[in-house]
Design a protein around this motif. Structure first.
Motif, mmCIF file in Angstrom:
data_model
loop_
_atom_site.group_PDB
_atom_site.id
_atom_site.type_symbol
_atom_site.label_atom_id
_atom_site.label_comp_id
_atom_site.label_asym_id
_atom_site.label_seq_id
_atom_site.Cartn_x
_atom_site.Cartn_y
_atom_site.Cartn_z
ATOM 1 N N LEU A 35 -15.443 -4.431 -51.285
ATOM 2 C CA LEU A 35 -15.209 -5.871 -51.350
ATOM 3 C C LEU A 35 -14.659 -6.310 -52.698
ATOM 4 N N PHE A 36 -15.240 -5.807 -53.772
ATOM 5 C CA PHE A 36 -14.933 -6.359 -55.082
ATOM 6 C C PHE A 36 -14.064 -5.468 -55.957
ATOM 7 N N LYS A 37 -13.719 -4.281 -55.467
ATOM 8 C CA LYS A 37 -12.807 -3.423 -56.210
ATOM 9 C C LYS A 37 -11.505 -3.171 -55.453
ATOM 10 N N VAL A 38 -11.519 -3.422 -54.162
ATOM 11 C CA VAL A 38 -10.324 -3.145 -53.365
ATOM 12 C C VAL A 38 -9.816 -4.420 -52.701
ATOM 13 N N SER A 39 -10.571 -4.925 -51.711
ATOM 14 C CA SER A 39 -10.045 -6.033 -50.929
ATOM 15 C C SER A 39 -9.932 -7.318 -51.749
ATOM 16 N N MET A 40 -10.737 -7.449 -52.824
ATOM 17 C CA MET A 40 -10.676 -8.659 -53.638
ATOM 18 C C MET A 40 -10.296 -8.300 -55.072
ATOM 19 N N LYS A 41 -9.583 -7.198 -55.232
ATOM 20 C CA LYS A 41 -9.264 -6.706 -56.577
ATOM 21 C C LYS A 41 -8.519 -7.731 -57.396
ATOM 22 N N GLU A 42 -7.524 -8.374 -56.815
ATOM 23 C CA GLU A 42 -6.722 -9.331 -57.574
ATOM 24 C C GLU A 42 -7.516 -10.595 -57.904
ATOM 25 N N GLN A 43 -8.301 -11.059 -56.918
ATOM 26 C CA GLN A 43 -9.046 -12.292 -57.141
ATOM 27 C C GLN A 43 -10.126 -12.112 -58.194
ATOM 28 N N PHE A 44 -10.730 -10.910 -58.270
ATOM 29 C CA PHE A 44 -11.874 -10.712 -59.131
ATOM 30 C C PHE A 44 -11.575 -9.828 -60.333
ATOM 31 N N ALA A 45 -10.316 -9.480 -60.541
ATOM 32 C CA ALA A 45 -9.987 -8.595 -61.657
ATOM 33 C C ALA A 45 -10.424 -9.187 -62.984
ATOM 34 N N HIS A 46 -10.297 -10.514 -63.142
ATOM 35 C CA HIS A 46 -10.665 -11.152 -64.404
ATOM 36 C C HIS A 46 -12.172 -11.224 -64.603
ATOM 37 N N ARG A 47 -12.935 -10.860 -63.587
ATOM 38 C CA ARG A 47 -14.391 -10.955 -63.684
ATOM 39 C C ARG A 47 -15.036 -9.620 -64.037
ATOM 40 N N ALA A 48 -14.247 -8.576 -64.226
ATOM 41 C CA ALA A 48 -14.823 -7.300 -64.609
ATOM 42 C C ALA A 48 -15.567 -7.459 -65.929
ATOM 43 N N VAL A 49 -16.800 -6.964 -65.959
ATOM 44 C CA VAL A 49 -17.665 -7.199 -67.110
ATOM 45 C C VAL A 49 -17.332 -6.270 -68.263
ATOM 46 N N GLN A 50 -17.148 -4.992 -67.980
ATOM 47 C CA GLN A 50 -16.843 -4.020 -69.027
ATOM 48 C C GLN A 50 -15.415 -3.515 -68.840
ATOM 49 N N THR A 51 -14.714 -3.325 -69.942
ATOM 50 C CA THR A 51 -13.368 -2.771 -69.865
ATOM 51 C C THR A 51 -13.360 -1.290 -70.236
ATOM 52 N N ARG A 52 -14.478 -0.758 -70.744
ATOM 53 C CA ARG A 52 -14.551 0.653 -71.106
ATOM 54 C C ARG A 52 -14.479 1.507 -69.847
ATOM 55 N N PRO A 53 -13.597 2.514 -69.813
ATOM 56 C CA PRO A 53 -13.489 3.343 -68.604
ATOM 57 C C PRO A 53 -14.796 4.084 -68.327
ATOM 58 N N ARG A 54 -15.071 4.289 -67.062
ATOM 59 C CA ARG A 54 -16.234 5.090 -66.699
ATOM 60 C C ARG A 54 -15.968 6.552 -67.037
ATOM 61 N N LYS A 55 -17.025 7.277 -67.360
ATOM 62 C CA LYS A 55 -16.895 8.669 -67.783
ATOM 63 C C LYS A 55 -16.392 9.529 -66.622
ATOM 64 N N PRO A 56 -15.655 10.589 -66.910
ATOM 65 C CA PRO A 56 -15.234 11.507 -65.837
ATOM 66 C C PRO A 56 -16.452 12.067 -65.098
ATOM 67 N N GLY A 57 -16.391 12.051 -63.787
ATOM 68 C CA GLY A 57 -17.490 12.575 -62.978
ATOM 69 C C GLY A 57 -18.703 11.689 -62.904
ATOM 70 N N GLN A 58 -18.609 10.447 -63.414
ATOM 71 C CA GLN A 58 -19.783 9.571 -63.453
ATOM 72 C C GLN A 58 -20.255 9.214 -62.050
ATOM 73 N N LEU A 194 -22.805 -4.070 -60.237
ATOM 74 C CA LEU A 194 -21.462 -4.116 -59.659
ATOM 75 C C LEU A 194 -20.354 -4.057 -60.693
ATOM 76 N N ASN A 195 -20.637 -4.548 -61.908
ATOM 77 C CA ASN A 195 -19.633 -4.616 -62.969
ATOM 78 C C ASN A 195 -18.551 -5.643 -62.672
ATOM 79 N N THR A 196 -18.764 -6.481 -61.689
ATOM 80 C CA THR A 196 -17.874 -7.588 -61.366
ATOM 81 C C THR A 196 -18.748 -8.796 -61.051
ATOM 82 N N GLU A 197 -18.526 -9.890 -61.745
ATOM 83 C CA GLU A 197 -19.365 -11.072 -61.545
ATOM 84 C C GLU A 197 -18.971 -11.780 -60.256
#
Length: 265
Positions: A35-58, A194-197
């Motif tokens: 819901l919040f990373k794919v289908s609503m990616k554009e609408q909620f992109a500005h709401r991502a809380v952290q910009t630091r990439p997730r670790k490989p294999g996390q 979720l990392n998205t508000e």
């Protein structure tokens, strides 16, 4: 309530509970991610809380720890069922056994007790001598996702899981109320990681919203470590002055509240 009558039904019940617990985790994690990373990616992109990439294999590591957590939750659930069958718990199945207002009141009471237990447990887990052995696994996810919601060391999983089962020995709880509490716990945990508000602008000042934890609130705990220890609600953080001073400003940034951003700048 399922009746366990022998080793066969014991293992079958355990398997069914594990599928339900781990499957619920996967279902809600995938659902929120989609819901919040794919289908609503554009609408909620500005709401991502952290910009630091997730670790490989996390993701893989979090799912692995969550699998172990689900096994622990399953074992505790089986223990509660056996205790219920032996007549030790106060779980009931007949709604008329207690006055109807007790049903919602019991849910509110359990959530308050759970919140209180978790807040002080969480603060204890951040003590230097405890953190390394109990809580560090969860904090390896500095940038969280719904997959983080069950990612705990087995000791932490056990400590988190025991409070509601213990309460079934003390408080009369309808079986559906127990199920509803576990559902609320899963949904809340997924939202908080979720990392998205997903809450709307000004919700942090709303009469209800100011008491609810969301992704922005909990992300600050993962980023700052010494604030925002709550589980469902913010009241213990407010009462004990452990709510991050950056919360309202960050919430405004993530939800586009220009007025509040100016007030906090």
């Amino acid at each position: 309530m399922i009746q366990i009558t022998g080793p066969g039904t014991l293992w079958l019940t355990a398997l069914l509970f594990f599928i339900a617990i781990f499957g619920r985790y996967v279902l809600f994690s995938l659902g929120f991610w989609w819901l919040f990373k794919v289908s609503m990616k554009e609408q909620f992109a500005h709401r991502a809380v952290q910009t630091r990439p997730r670790k490989p294999g996390q993701d893989r590591r979090e799912i692995g720890w969550s699998l172990l957590t689900s096994l622990i939750f399953t074992a505790i659930a089986i223990g509660v069922i056996l205790a219920y069958q032996a007549g030790y718990t106060k779980i009931y199945t007949d709604l008329s056994a207690y006055p109807l207002p007790w049903y919602p009141a019991s849910i509110v009471l359990v959530m308050f007790i759970h919140e209180t237990y978790y807040y002080w447990l969480h603060r204890w887990m951040h003590k230097p001598g405890v953190y390394r052995w109990v809580h560090k696994t969860h904090h390896d996810s500095i940038t969280t996702s719904p997959w983080t919601s069950f990612s705990f060391h087995p000791i932490e999983s056990t400590l988190q899981a025991i409070v509601i089962p213990i309460l079934t020995f003390v408080l009369p709880l309808h079986i559906s109320a127990v199920g509803l509490l576990l559902l609320i716990m899963t949904v809340s945990s997924a939202i908080n990681h979720l990392n998205t508000e997903i809450y709307p602008r000004d919700f942090n000042r709303h009469w209800l919203g100011r008491w609810l934890i969301g992704a922005t609130h909990h992300s600050l705990h993962h980023a700052q470590f010494r604030f925002n220890y709550g589980l469902y609600f913010t009241f213990w953080d407010k009462w004990m002055n452990t709510e991050s001073p950056d919360f309202h400003k960050l919430f405004a940034q993530k939800t586009g509240d220009k007025k509040e951003k100016r007030a906090n700048s």
